[in-house]
Design an enzyme around this catalytic site. Structure first.
Site, PDB file in Angstrom:
ATOM      1  N   LYS A  16      47.518  32.589  44.972  1.00  0.00           N
ATOM      2  CA  LYS A  16      47.305  33.005  43.578  1.00  0.00           C
ATOM      3  C   LYS A  16      48.639  33.356  42.912  1.00  0.00           C
ATOM      4  O   LYS A  16      48.943  32.898  41.809  1.00  0.00           O
ATOM      5  CB  LYS A  16      46.358  34.220  43.548  1.00  0.00           C
ATOM      6  N   THR A  62      47.001  41.701  38.986  1.00  0.00           N
ATOM      7  CA  THR A  62      48.050  40.674  38.966  1.00  0.00           C
ATOM      8  C   THR A  62      47.537  39.531  38.100  1.00  0.00           C
ATOM      9  O   THR A  62      46.550  38.873  38.464  1.00  0.00           O
ATOM     10  CB  THR A  62      48.330  40.141  40.391  1.00  0.00           C
ATOM     11  N   LYS A 104      56.634  40.994  39.483  1.00  0.00           N
ATOM     12  CA  LYS A 104      55.706  40.801  40.616  1.00  0.00           C
ATOM     13  C   LYS A 104      55.724  39.336  41.091  1.00  0.00           C
ATOM     14  O   LYS A 104      55.827  39.065  42.282  1.00  0.00           O
ATOM     15  CB  LYS A 104      54.296  41.224  40.174  1.00  0.00           C
TER      16      LYS A 104
HETATM   17  P1  NAD Z   1      38.339  42.513  44.039  1.00  0.00           P
HETATM   18  O1  NAD Z   1      37.748  41.178  43.734  1.00  0.00           O
HETATM   19  O2  NAD Z   1      38.012  43.181  45.324  1.00  0.00           O
HETATM   20  O3  NAD Z   1      38.013  43.542  42.845  1.00  0.00           O
HETATM   21  C1  NAD Z   1      37.926  43.200  41.490  1.00  0.00           C
HETATM   22  C2  NAD Z   1      36.722  43.933  40.921  1.00  0.00           C
HETATM   23  O4  NAD Z   1      36.683  43.748  39.495  1.00  0.00           O
HETATM   24  C3  NAD Z   1      35.378  43.430  41.462  1.00  0.00           C
HETATM   25  O5  NAD Z   1      34.677  44.497  42.048  1.00  0.00           O
HETATM   26  C4  NAD Z   1      34.670  42.877  40.219  1.00  0.00           C
HETATM   27  O6  NAD Z   1      33.267  43.049  40.254  1.00  0.00           O
HETATM   28  C5  NAD Z   1      35.303  43.713  39.129  1.00  0.00           C
HETATM   29  N1  NAD Z   1      35.203  43.162  37.784  1.00  0.00           N
HETATM   30  C6  NAD Z   1      35.371  41.897  37.337  1.00  0.00           C
HETATM   31  N2  NAD Z   1      35.228  41.838  35.998  1.00  0.00           N
HETATM   32  C7  NAD Z   1      34.953  43.104  35.587  1.00  0.00           C
HETATM   33  C8  NAD Z   1      34.720  43.709  34.315  1.00  0.00           C
HETATM   34  N3  NAD Z   1      34.726  42.998  33.169  1.00  0.00           N
HETATM   35  N4  NAD Z   1      34.473  45.035  34.260  1.00  0.00           N
HETATM   36  C9  NAD Z   1      34.463  45.801  35.390  1.00  0.00           C
HETATM   37  N5  NAD Z   1      34.687  45.286  36.632  1.00  0.00           N
HETATM   38  C10 NAD Z   1      34.929  43.959  36.720  1.00  0.00           C
HETATM   39  O7  NAD Z   1      39.935  42.281  43.918  1.00  0.00           O
HETATM   40  P2  NAD Z   1      41.092  43.251  44.484  1.00  0.00           P
HETATM   41  O8  NAD Z   1      41.508  42.789  45.849  1.00  0.00           O
HETATM   42  O9  NAD Z   1      40.681  44.672  44.262  1.00  0.00           O
HETATM   43  O10 NAD Z   1      42.302  42.850  43.521  1.00  0.00           O
HETATM   44  C11 NAD Z   1      42.339  43.298  42.172  1.00  0.00           C
HETATM   45  C12 NAD Z   1      43.659  42.834  41.573  1.00  0.00           C
HETATM   46  O11 NAD Z   1      44.751  43.342  42.330  1.00  0.00           O
HETATM   47  C13 NAD Z   1      43.818  41.319  41.550  1.00  0.00           C
HETATM   48  O12 NAD Z   1      44.445  40.933  40.344  1.00  0.00           O
HETATM   49  C14 NAD Z   1      44.714  41.040  42.748  1.00  0.00           C
HETATM   50  O13 NAD Z   1      45.487  39.869  42.619  1.00  0.00           O
HETATM   51  C15 NAD Z   1      45.602  42.274  42.747  1.00  0.00           C
HETATM   52  N6  NAD Z   1      46.169  42.627  44.056  1.00  0.00           N
HETATM   53  C16 NAD Z   1      45.392  42.610  45.164  1.00  0.00           C
HETATM   54  C17 NAD Z   1      45.957  42.942  46.388  1.00  0.00           C
HETATM   55  C18 NAD Z   1      45.114  42.959  47.659  1.00  0.00           C
HETATM   56  O14 NAD Z   1      45.692  43.047  48.745  1.00  0.00           O
HETATM   57  N7  NAD Z   1      43.797  42.888  47.569  1.00  0.00           N
HETATM   58  C19 NAD Z   1      47.316  43.289  46.478  1.00  0.00           C
HETATM   59  C20 NAD Z   1      48.080  43.325  45.312  1.00  0.00           C
HETATM   60  C21 NAD Z   1      47.491  42.989  44.094  1.00  0.00           C
END
Ligand code: NAD
Length: 296
Positions: free
Chosen positions: A243, A93, A168
């Site tokens: 966010k 997102t 979204k």
């Molecule tokens: P998270 O922080 O658990 O995971 C993100 C991962 O990306 C981390 O493990 C981090 O180390 C990795 N990362 C960062 N930069 C990187 C790079 N250059 N190369 C490789 N890996 C890298 O976050 P999440 O909860 O998995 O959410 C991910 C996305 O999904 C976000 O944009 C969030 O807004 C969206 N989202 C999350 C949810 C939820 O419930 N968690 C729901 C809908 C959407």
């Protein structure tokens, strides 16, 4: 079987990559954090030494990263290492502007690109029941759909580059504002001596009806599966709602759209999160309202 590189193996990315493995794809993953790699490896994702290594033979690349700056940095790092014509899907997102810039970078590198943010949370990622909101060319969508179907139930084409992110944040702005006013109604009902169940029975069958009320009721009782029944454990964390509301405000400012209730919702969630409740479910904002702005 498709060769898929998966970058970003966090709370969402790890179970999504696991579902691609389960569907029979060869998935090569990468994350900056060792613990995330270990979790993904335990479900059959083979771990690459770098993002560039992961994408070098891939038919498709999926990124699932925290924010726009991470997506732009990651894409500008790996795009030149991906095979020409590879499909690159961003499921994070992020802000609409960064999404459009990522599409532009992809086009320069000869990739087919899609923004495809999700709703459904970690539960939906694990169960493979996410909703994907997709923006990009019809050709990119057609190629991505069978891959996304391994991770989700509803794959919706929303329009050109950035349209998935726009859908979204518009949806979540409705959700944030609707949840707040639903909480306000229950808090007011309490002070007026009206039973929560009575308010629910009336509103859920009349014009006050909404998803926030009927699927995610912010008080315990009327909807047994809602987070209110388990101490407001998420669910959908207030920090993630904040966010998305901030992204909506940023997008609204960029196109001079009037969104006063969205702005108010963002401000209220900012206060709730600043009070130490970022990890609580977003429906817990009812406690903040009951407490006159000081959630317990
Ligand atoms: P998270 O922080 O658990 O995971 C993100 C991962 O990306 C981390 O493990 C981090 O180390 C990795 N990362 C960062 N930069 C990187 C790079 N250059 N190369 C490789 N890996 C890298 O976050 P999440 O909860 O998995 O959410 C991910 C996305 O999904 C976000 O944009 C969030 O807004 C969206 N989202 C999350 C949810 C939820 O419930 N968690 C729901 C809908 C959407």
């Amino acid at each position: 079987m498709t060769k898929i590189a998966f970058l970003g193996l966090g709370n969402m990315g790890a179970p999504m990559a696991a579902n691609l493995v389960k569907a029979g794809h060869a998935v090569e993953g990468f994350d900056l954090v060792d613990a995330a790699k270990t979790v993904a490896a335990s479900s059959g994702v083979s771990i690459a030494r770098s993002a560039r290594d992961a994408v070098s033979n891939a038919d498709a690349v999926v990124t699932m990263l925290p924010a726009g700056k991470h997506v732009l940095a990651s894409w500008s790092d790996f795009l030149s290492a991906a095979p020409k014509g590879a499909l690159v899907i961003d499921c994070s997102t992020i802000d609409v502007e960064s999404a459009k810039r990522a599409h532009e970078a992809g086009a320069v590198a000869g990739a087919l690109t899609l923004d495809a943010p999700v709703s459904g949370g970690v539960g939906g990622a694990t169960a493979g029941t996410l909703t994907f909101m997709c923006g990009g060319s019809p050709e990119a969508f057609a190629r991505a759909k069978p891959i996304l179907e391994n991770m989700g139930k509803r794959i919706v084409y929303c329009g050109a580059a950035g349209a998935g992110q726009a859908a979204k944040i518009c949806n979540n702005m409705i959700l944030g504002a609707t949840m707040i006013v639903t909480c306000e109604a229950f808090a007011l009902a309490e002070k007026l001596g009206l039973e929560a169940q009575a308010l629910f029975d009336v509103a859920s069958n009349s014009s006050g009806q909404s998803w926030s009320l009927t699927s995610y009721c912010p008080v315990p009782g009327p909807v047994p599966a809602s987070p209110a029944n388990r101490g407001y454990k998420p669910g959908f964390a207030a920090s993630l709602m904040l966010k998305d509301l901030k992204l909506a405000q940023e997008a609204a400012a960029g196109v001079a759209a009037l969104t006063p209730l969205g702005a108010e919702a963002a401000q209220l969630y900012a206060l709730y999160v600043a009070g130490g409740h970022g990890g609580d479910d977003f429906s817990g904002v009812i406690n903040f309202l009951r407490g006159g702005g000081a959630a317990s």
